[in-house]
Scaffold this active site. Structure first.
Site, PDB file in Angstrom:
ATOM      1  N   GLU A  19       0.831  -1.207   0.000  1.00 46.08           N
ATOM      2  CA  GLU A  19       0.000   0.000   0.000  1.00 46.08           C
ATOM      3  C   GLU A  19       0.865   1.257   0.000  1.00 46.08           C
ATOM      4  O   GLU A  19       1.450   1.631   1.022  1.00 46.08           O
ATOM      5  CB  GLU A  19      -0.941   0.022   1.209  1.00 46.08           C
ATOM      6  CG  GLU A  19      -1.982  -1.077   1.211  1.00 46.08           C
ATOM      7  CD  GLU A  19      -3.031  -0.900   0.133  1.00 46.08           C
ATOM      8  OE1 GLU A  19      -3.207   0.237  -0.362  1.00 46.08           O
ATOM      9  OE2 GLU A  19      -3.679  -1.897  -0.219  1.00 46.08           O
TER      10      GLU A  19
ATOM     11  N   GLU B  31      -6.037   4.031   7.700  1.00 44.72           N
ATOM     12  CA  GLU B  31      -5.518   3.529   6.420  1.00 44.72           C
ATOM     13  C   GLU B  31      -5.493   2.003   6.403  1.00 44.72           C
ATOM     14  O   GLU B  31      -5.821   1.383   5.380  1.00 44.72           O
ATOM     15  CB  GLU B  31      -4.118   4.083   6.152  1.00 44.72           C
ATOM     16  CG  GLU B  31      -3.590   3.741   4.783  1.00 44.72           C
ATOM     17  CD  GLU B  31      -4.397   4.374   3.666  1.00 44.72           C
ATOM     18  OE1 GLU B  31      -4.865   3.625   2.775  1.00 44.72           O
ATOM     19  OE2 GLU B  31      -4.567   5.597   3.659  1.00 44.72           O
TER      20      GLU B  31
ATOM     21  N   GLU C  75     -10.787  -2.536   1.216  1.00 43.81           N
ATOM     22  CA  GLU C  75     -10.518  -2.665  -0.212  1.00 43.81           C
ATOM     23  C   GLU C  75     -10.147  -4.098  -0.593  1.00 43.81           C
ATOM     24  O   GLU C  75     -10.598  -4.603  -1.627  1.00 43.81           O
ATOM     25  CB  GLU C  75      -9.402  -1.698  -0.631  1.00 43.81           C
ATOM     26  CG  GLU C  75      -9.841  -0.258  -0.607  1.00 43.81           C
ATOM     27  CD  GLU C  75      -8.734   0.710  -0.999  1.00 43.81           C
ATOM     28  OE1 GLU C  75      -7.583   0.266  -1.191  1.00 43.81           O
ATOM     29  OE2 GLU C  75      -9.031   1.906  -1.117  1.00 43.81           O
TER      30      GLU C  75
END
Length: 115
Positions: free
Chosen positions: A21, A62, A69
């Site tokens: 990420e 996050e 996701e």
């Protein structure tokens, strides 16, 4: 025992997020730059905790956003309205934690910059 395994799973999650990420990596770099500044800027232990805590909150949001996701992409690889909404909401959560950083750092720094 269980606590050690939970700790190791958490470390694994942090490592995976850092590896895959780019947003998480950038936020970690920001933490590495700003956390030491928090000790210089913060005049009390509470101020330092707020400054650093706000940065850690961004990383937490996050991680949750990235987890959302990953799950959405696994369940619904093709475009779906609800999948898009879930991703957008996760992104919005990260955005709000970033606004929180700006608010906390701003409230503490602004008066000192005015002096």
């Amino acid at each position: 025992g269980k606590i050690w395994r939970a700790f190791m799973w958490s470390c694994k999650g942090l490592a995976v997020a850092f590896r895959i990420e780019s947003s998480f990596r950038l936020e970690v770099y920001c933490l590495l730059v700003l956390a030491p500044q928090a000790f210089w800027v913060g005049q009390t232990p509470l101020e330092r905790a707020l400054l650093i805590g706000s940065l850690l909150l961004v990383l937490s949001a996050e991680l949750l956003n990235s987890a959302i996701e990953q799950v959405v992409d696994r369940i619904s690889p093709e475009f779906a309205v609800f999948a898009g909404r879930a991703k957008d909401m996760g992104s919005a959560a990260v955005f709000l934690t970033m606004l929180n950083v700006l608010a906390i750092w701003g409230v503490l720094l602004w008066p000192r910059l005015q002096a």
